[in-house]
Scaffold this motif. Structure first.
Motif, PDB file in Angstrom:
ATOM      1  N   THR A 104      37.646  34.036  32.607  1.00  5.49           N
ATOM      2  CA  THR A 104      37.522  35.065  33.637  1.00  5.49           C
ATOM      3  C   THR A 104      36.072  35.411  33.891  1.00  5.49           C
ATOM      4  O   THR A 104      35.399  35.907  33.007  1.00  5.49           O
ATOM      5  N   ASN A 105      35.685  35.340  35.061  1.00  5.16           N
ATOM      6  CA  ASN A 105      35.915  34.314  36.054  1.00  5.16           C
ATOM      7  C   ASN A 105      34.547  33.814  36.475  1.00  5.16           C
ATOM      8  O   ASN A 105      34.075  32.833  35.958  1.00  5.16           O
TER       9      ASN A 105
ATOM     10  N   VAL B  18      42.322  32.344  31.840  1.00  7.10           N
ATOM     11  CA  VAL B  18      43.333  32.056  32.846  1.00  7.10           C
ATOM     12  C   VAL B  18      44.005  30.725  32.550  1.00  7.10           C
ATOM     13  O   VAL B  18      43.351  29.776  32.111  1.00  7.10           O
TER      14      VAL B  18
ATOM     15  N   TYR C  47      42.396  40.975  29.510  1.00  6.06           N
ATOM     16  CA  TYR C  47      42.569  39.529  29.425  1.00  6.06           C
ATOM     17  C   TYR C  47      41.249  38.861  29.812  1.00  6.06           C
ATOM     18  O   TYR C  47      40.524  39.347  30.673  1.00  6.06           O
TER      19      TYR C  47
ATOM     20  N   PHE D  26      48.441  40.650  33.626  1.00  6.30           N
ATOM     21  CA  PHE D  26      47.360  40.897  32.681  1.00  6.30           C
ATOM     22  C   PHE D  26      47.208  42.397  32.525  1.00  6.30           C
ATOM     23  O   PHE D  26      47.711  43.177  33.347  1.00  6.30           O
TER      24      PHE D  26
ATOM     25  N   TYR E 284      47.810  34.311  33.225  1.00 12.21           N
ATOM     26  CA  TYR E 284      46.539  34.681  32.603  1.00 12.21           C
ATOM     27  C   TYR E 284      46.685  34.748  31.085  1.00 12.21           C
ATOM     28  O   TYR E 284      47.793  34.856  30.555  1.00 12.21           O
TER      29      TYR E 284
ATOM     30  N   CYS F 164      40.835  40.141  36.051  1.00 13.47           N
ATOM     31  CA  CYS F 164      41.476  38.975  36.641  1.00 13.47           C
ATOM     32  C   CYS F 164      41.775  39.138  38.123  1.00 13.47           C
ATOM     33  O   CYS F 164      42.208  38.178  38.767  1.00 13.47           O
TER      34      CYS F 164
END
Length: 637
Positions: free
Chosen positions: A485-486, A597, A594, A79, A604, A531
């Protein structure tokens, strides 16, 4: 302030409306890492169907995303801004060499040195070693044994194709045929990558080794050794029967121009399988579906892992409806309605017999593999319009989602009760994503949908889902985000669900989550999580913040806080100010990082549409709540 907010919303709404296709749907780029573009390059060389102009453009893309900083001094990350990933780097190097880059070019030297410093190509993951085996760069012994006879195993057998996830099923089935037949790429330029190995591949003896995730690891390693010795003695008639079943299974699910499983690895494996057998009819379909994934621009090109029109259209529709644009939202619903899957009983039905189909897929067409996340988002959008013509579609979606609830009260994305964790310890599953277990974010979306509908008879299902969410809350108050994320994504999703389910805003689960979100706000008023939080940090901990606040994650945090009853909180006000300040001249937002996922720690995604519609949704909801006497969010999403 309200005038500025109105202007920002109108500009964003106009920008989003301008990106709607004439038939009502939306589609944005879905970008992964170097792996898929590199694999596409190698696929053309495998087949000897090289398109030089296209490959040159992919080369420009691969060189642009090569790492050039201290955490990744020459390899390729998974990513933007990430650390070197060995497998992605080997594939990117292999592809650039195939395109024609000299191994002595400065960027290739940097890449080679970085790869060797991280153990060399012998230490790559299973899928990379299989890719190399197809080109004769490593022996097939480099790959774990995945016998095609798995196609014949009954449902009770500990390892069989019904027990793995949809994506594993579609990728593995043609791949097992290739592993059985061991074809060799045409490779017209005779490209080799011997320079990426410390030890010549023919001399490597430890392709499959630890560290193992659990005691299952050594057991399956031993089983692999036994199978490797026994495989040449498997009865040929059973092998050929299994191959025939795999081919028939693939043809049944070939899915026309949208491809097997509608995901790149499955499509590419199917194309190579049909090529081996000289089946030109089905090869043309499979290879054509791969080519639909290409993004070709004036100066560069890349290959997407899949297409996301249903997801993009559903999310954009919610944003437009919230912004006061019912016409474009209705057009989106009209496009979505005929794409509901009502007549194909997919693989998901193995574990929920008697449940009627009623979901939507992620892609244009993928009838065997709808997913509950898309289904909940689309059906919530249709319900919000209040249009009577969607009542039947909503009812079927409700029926299907209830039928897909797992025994622990939660929902997975594509399958029910797909959580036999021992399978993630077989050597083939070194990516740790062979399964589709229930997750917090998907469960939250299903609860939101059912609660928004408000059927009293659904309360037991909702209550079981809420209990699962209570049990999976992290110690710091956040929730894990499996598909976005996340922890910001997971926490936003769950807060929306708890609010929709009628959980009081002063409930400890909600207050702890809101406190966590507020604590993660950055000085500029935005939120940003990268990420690295998937890389094994303690739950809820930011291993490394994104290099800057992200419009999509800022919107998620605002939406979560508003669902928690905090529309008047300074954190929401500051978030709105950040979004207004980050808006571009065209009225929209972009981000380099990014934001999603595929498989944590392995794969990702960057949804180019996320900064288009989530900030608009958040700002529009903020405006609506400020203008209302009641600050409670009335919708599930």
């Amino acid at each position: 302030m309200n005038a500025k907010l109105d202007t920002a919303i109108e500009l964003a709404s106009a920008s989003l409306r301008g990106e709607q296709r004439p038939d009502g749907h939306f589609l944005y780029e879905l970008e992964a890492d170097a792996t898929i573009p590199a694999e596409y390059v190698l696929l053309e060389h495998y087949l000897d169907r090289i398109t030089p102009d296209l490959q040159d453009k992919i080369g420009v893309y691969l060189r642009r995303i090569q790492g050039d900083h201290t955490t990744n001094p020459g390899g390729w990350p998974l990513f933007h801004g990430g650390k070197l990933d060995l497998s992605a780097s080997v594939k990117a190097y292999f592809a650039l060499k195939a395109i024609g880059d000299s191994p002595e070019a400065p960027h290739m030297i940097r890449a080679r040195n970085a790869i060797l410093a991280h153990g060399g190509a012998a230490r790559t993951n299973v899928f990379t070693r299989i890719q190399m085996a197809l080109f004769g760069a490593v022996p097939w012994d480099a790959s774990p044994v995945v016998p095609i006879e798995l196609m014949l195993m009954p449902g009770w057998f500990p390892i069989n194709m019904r027990k793995v996830s949809y994506w594993s099923r579609t990728v593995m089935t043609p791949l097992m045929v290739l592993a059985a037949k061991k074809p060799l790429a045409r490779n017209p330029r005779n490209i080799r990558i011997d320079e990426l190995f410390h030890t010549p591949p023919a001399q490597v003896r430890d392709w499959i080794r630890g560290p193992y995730k659990s005691a299952w690891g050594p057991f399956f390693k031993h089983l692999d050794t036994v199978l490797r010795a026994a495989e040449p003695w498997f009865p040929k008639k059973y092998r050929e029967r299994a191959i025939a079943k795999a081919i028939a299974w693939t043809i049944e699910r070939l899915n026309g121009e949208d491809g097997l499983g509608a995901i790149y690895p499955a499509m590419a494996n199917a194309a190579m399988m049909f090529d081996y057998y000289g089946d030109r009819e089905h090869f043309d379909i499979a290879f054509g579906s791969v080519q639909k994934l290409l993004v070709i621009k004036d100066d560069e090109a890349y290959c997407q892992p899949c297409l996301s029109p249903v997801w993009d259209t559903g999310l954009a529709g919610h944003a437009l409806l919230e912004a006061g644009a019912p016409g474009p939202a209705a057009a989106a619903c009209d496009w979505l309605a005929p794409r509901q899957i009502l007549d194909v009983v997919g693989d998901w039905a193995d574990n929920t017999p008697g449940t009627r189909p009623g979901g939507w897929a992620f892609q244009y067409n993928n009838a065997h593999y709808p997913d509950v996340d898309d289904t909940a988002v689309v059906a919530m959008l249709m319900h919000r319009t209040g249009a009577p013509q969607y009542a039947g579609a909503i009812a079927r979606a409700r029926e299907w989602i209830i039928g897909m609830q797992s025994t622990n009260g939660a929902w997975g994305a594509f399958d029910i009760n797909n959580d036999r964790q021992y399978l993630n310890h077989i050597p083939f599953a070194d990516h740790g994503a062979l399964l589709d277990p229930p997750t917090e974010d998907v469960t939250a979306r299903c609860i939101s949908f059912l609660a928004q509908l408000g059927h009293p008879e659904d309360q037991p299902a909702i209550a079981r889902g809420v209990q699962y969410l209570r049990e999976t809350q992290c110690p710091d108050g956040s929730w894990f985000g499996r598909w976005g994320t996340n922890y910001i994504y997971g926490t936003w999703s769950v807060l929306c669900a708890l609010n929709a389910a009628g959980v009081a805003h002063d409930d400890p689960a909600i207050t702890r989550a809101a406190t966590w979100l507020i604590a993660k706000q950055r000085a500029d008023g935005g939120w940003g999580e990268d990420c690295e939080t998937y890389a094994g940090a303690p739950p809820g901990e930011f291993h490394g913040e994104a290099e800057q606040s992200l419009p999509s994650q800022t919107a998620w945090a605002m939406l979560g806080l508003m669902a928690a009853g905090l529309a008047d909180h300074d954190a929401v006000k500051k978030g709105a100010a950040y979004l207004q300040g980050a808006q571009d001249a065209q009225g929209s937002w972009t981000e380099r990082a990014y934001n999603a996922v595929g498989f944590p720690r392995v794969f990702y995604l960057k949804y180019h549409g996320y900064p288009r519609f989530f900030p608009l949704l958040a700002l529009s909801r903020y405006r609506s709540l400020l203008a209302a006497n009641d600050r409670r969010v009335k919708f599930g999403f």
